[in-house]
Every structure is written in structure tokens, then in C-alpha cells.
Write an enzyme that holds these catalytic residues in place. Structure first.
Site, PDB file in Angstrom:
ATOM      1  N   LEU A 103       1.610   4.933   1.474  1.00  0.00           N
ATOM      2  CA  LEU A 103       1.677   4.538  -0.080  1.00  0.00           C
ATOM      3  C   LEU A 103       0.972   5.615  -0.941  1.00  0.00           C
ATOM      4  O   LEU A 103      -0.045   5.939  -0.926  1.00  0.00           O
ATOM      5  CB  LEU A 103       0.784   3.505   0.047  1.00  0.00           C
ATOM      6  CG  LEU A 103       2.289   2.481  -0.171  1.00  0.00           C
ATOM      7  CD1 LEU A 103       1.778   0.978  -0.798  1.00  0.00           C
ATOM      8  CD2 LEU A 103       3.795   2.350  -0.473  1.00  0.00           C
ATOM      9  N   ASP A 104       1.787   6.255  -1.937  1.00  0.00           N
ATOM     10  CA  ASP A 104       1.375   8.029  -2.740  1.00  0.00           C
ATOM     11  C   ASP A 104       0.734   6.377  -3.397  1.00  0.00           C
ATOM     12  O   ASP A 104      -0.286   5.139  -4.571  1.00  0.00           O
ATOM     13  CB  ASP A 104       2.179   8.227  -3.978  1.00  0.00           C
ATOM     14  CG  ASP A 104       2.943   7.082  -4.954  1.00  0.00           C
ATOM     15  OD1 ASP A 104       2.678   5.947  -5.540  1.00  0.00           O
ATOM     16  OD2 ASP A 104       4.064   7.444  -4.953  1.00  0.00           O
ATOM     17  N   TYR A 105      -0.102   7.094  -4.229  1.00  0.00           N
ATOM     18  CA  TYR A 105      -1.729   6.659  -4.670  1.00  0.00           C
ATOM     19  C   TYR A 105      -1.394   5.829  -6.553  1.00  0.00           C
ATOM     20  O   TYR A 105      -2.136   5.073  -6.553  1.00  0.00           O
ATOM     21  CB  TYR A 105      -1.725   8.095  -5.993  1.00  0.00           C
ATOM     22  CG  TYR A 105      -3.633   8.392  -6.575  1.00  0.00           C
ATOM     23  CD1 TYR A 105      -4.881   7.861  -6.646  1.00  0.00           C
ATOM     24  CD2 TYR A 105      -3.060   7.898  -8.034  1.00  0.00           C
ATOM     25  CE1 TYR A 105      -5.683   7.855  -6.451  1.00  0.00           C
ATOM     26  CE2 TYR A 105      -4.716   7.938  -8.671  1.00  0.00           C
ATOM     27  CZ  TYR A 105      -6.052   7.566  -8.322  1.00  0.00           C
ATOM     28  OH  TYR A 105      -6.856   7.702  -8.448  1.00  0.00           O
ATOM     29  N   ALA A 106       0.314   6.065  -6.926  1.00  0.00           N
ATOM     30  CA  ALA A 106       0.188   5.978  -7.825  1.00  0.00           C
ATOM     31  C   ALA A 106       0.892   3.690  -7.305  1.00  0.00           C
ATOM     32  O   ALA A 106       1.151   3.046  -8.253  1.00  0.00           O
ATOM     33  CB  ALA A 106       1.131   5.649  -9.429  1.00  0.00           C
ATOM     34  N   SER A 107       1.291   4.257  -6.227  1.00  0.00           N
ATOM     35  CA  SER A 107       2.309   2.621  -5.836  1.00  0.00           C
ATOM     36  C   SER A 107       1.215   1.904  -5.385  1.00  0.00           C
ATOM     37  O   SER A 107      -0.140   2.443  -4.537  1.00  0.00           O
ATOM     38  CB  SER A 107       2.623   2.952  -4.635  1.00  0.00           C
ATOM     39  OG  SER A 107       4.330   4.135  -5.370  1.00  0.00           O
TER      40      SER A 107
END
Length: 244
Positions: A103-107
Site C-alpha cells: 500500500l503506497d505511503y499516502a494510502s
């Protein structure tokens, strides 16, 4: 309890067939007793298993956790930029754990963590068969033709500049607003895929939250985690290992 030859193979002693030969030739003991029957079962966590008098390496205890990853955390075990990692939310654990997928940093949302390398590998291989459900907030209201394009597949540019067409996706409106929320179900998981998909039809993604991974549903508060149930683990293995 597992068959002895399976335990020996998992411990790296020998192949399954060679392990059977070790057993039938009387070279394996369980708690000091020589075993020659191939149907014999043992518990590697409790029983002392030896081959030619030498104890085999005990298997690590397999752990499976469902974590609600907050925004602002990376899903790697360490980060060269010094950003906080999802692993830190688990605290001290008896085994080293790894995230399955990203899951990316902003998710935010559901993240599976385990030390079961075989399951992690199979889930990665079976990524196209494991549906992942997200709640996604969009900047602006996409038109119905744009949503239909996303459902059938759009061409996106990946980080290595390759252009690929996405697989069909399920998309439905779940909160109607000037900046609406959609439920998006993917059967693939390319890096930043949802953001790239909506960008391809002229809209930016404001928020992403993964709420389901196969049979696993997000049911813990942000930053918290829990162990998988026996039923969830069985469902997950059934889904990822259809021929097992």
C-alpha cells in the site's frame, strides 16, 4: 501434526522422496524412538526429531496478521528515507514478518503480514486471482463514459515508462458528492494503479483505503492489528492455492 517426510523436507533435510528413504532405512528418530513407518506424524514444534543423531532445524512459528495501515507509513521492512514503516506498528514479534503486497505511503487500509514465505509467494503469484477492494475519493466527478472506460481497462504508464492496459475492474459509486467516493475492485495490483487509472481519465485521487483482500475484511481501527482466524487462513490458502 504433519507426516514426518513432509517435516524433514520443510526443514531442508532432503527432498520428500529422499526423506522417505531416510525414514524407511531407520535413520530418523522422534523423541528417541526410531521411526520406519512412512505414515508416522509428528509436531516439529514439540517433538525432538533427529536424523543420524542430529536434531533438525525447528520450523519457525508461522504468524499471520491483518493490519490497518495508516497513511504516512511505508510497507517495506525498512526505509532509507527514515519514514515510519508498517512493521513498527506490530511492536516486538518472535519472528521476522513481511508485508504481502503493498500500500503506497499516502494510502491506508488492510495489509497482510506474515512469515509464511510459501503463502506469501503463492499470493503474489496468484495476485490476478485475489480480488482487492478499495474505497477511493476522487477530485471532481468523472463522467459515466469515463467510469465505463475504467471498468473495461485503460492504458496507464508505469514507473519504468512501460505502457500497459489494466484488467477489467468493478467500480460503483458509494457516496455521491462533488468529490465522490467509489468502490473499486481490482484483480491485479500494479504500483499506484488506482491513481494512474483515474489520472488516465482526467481525475486525481484524493484518498485510497483498502477494505478487503480476498476473504479478509478490514475490521480493526487505524494502526491496530489482529491475528487471522483459522477460517480466514483456510479461505486465503484455498483462494491462493487452488490446486493444493
Amino acid at each position: 501434526m504433519d507426516r514426518l517426510q513432509k517435516i524433514l523436507a520443510a526443514a531442508g533435510v532432503a527432498s520428500r522422496r529422499k526423506a522417505e528413504e531416510l525414514i524407511t532405512s531407520g535413520r530418523v528418530t522422534v523423541n528417541g524412538r526410531i521411526i520406519t513407518e512412512l505414515g508416522t506424524k509428528a509436531d516439529p514444534a514439540k517433538d525432538e526429531i533427529r536424523v543420524d543423531g542430529r536434531p533438525i532445524k525447528r520450523e519457525n512459528r508461522l504468524l499471520y496478521f491483518l493490519l490497518h495501515k495508516p497513511k504516512g507509513y511505508v510497507t517495506t521492512t525498512s526505509d532509507p528515507e527514515g519514514r515510519p514503516t508498517a512493521m513498527q506498528l506490530l511492536g516486538e514479534q518472535p519472528e521476522r514478518l513481511y508485508p504481502v503486497g503493498r500500500l503506497d505511503y499516502a494510502s491506508e487500509g488492510l495489509l497482510l503480514l506474515t512469515n509464511d514465505g510459501a503463502l506469501a509467494q503463492q499470493l503474489t503469484k496468484a495476485a490476478s486471482h485475489v480480488p482487492k477492494t478499495y474505497h477511493v475519493k476522487i477530485s471532481g466527478r468523472p463522467s459515466e463514459p469515463s467510469i465505463q472506460r475504467l471498468r473495461t481497462g485503460v492504458t496507464i504508464t508505469l514507473e519504468d515508462d512501460r505502457r500497459v492496459k489494466t484488467s477489467p475492474a468493478k467500480i460503483r459509486l458509494i457516496e455521491d458528492a462533488p468529490n465522490p467516493w467509489y468502490e473499486v475492485v481490482l484483480i491485479e495490483g500494479r504500483n499506484r494503479q488506482i491513481r494512474r487509472m483515474f489520472q488516465a481519465v482526467g481525475h486525481l485521487v484524493e484518498k485510497i483505503k483498502r477494505v478487503q483482500l480476498g476473504p479478509l475484511k478490514l475490521d480493526v481501527p487505524t494502526g491496530k492489528f489482529r491475528s487471522l482466524t483459522v477460517k480466514e487462513l483456510a479461505q486465503l490458502k484455498s483462494l491462493s492455492l487452488p490446486n493444493r
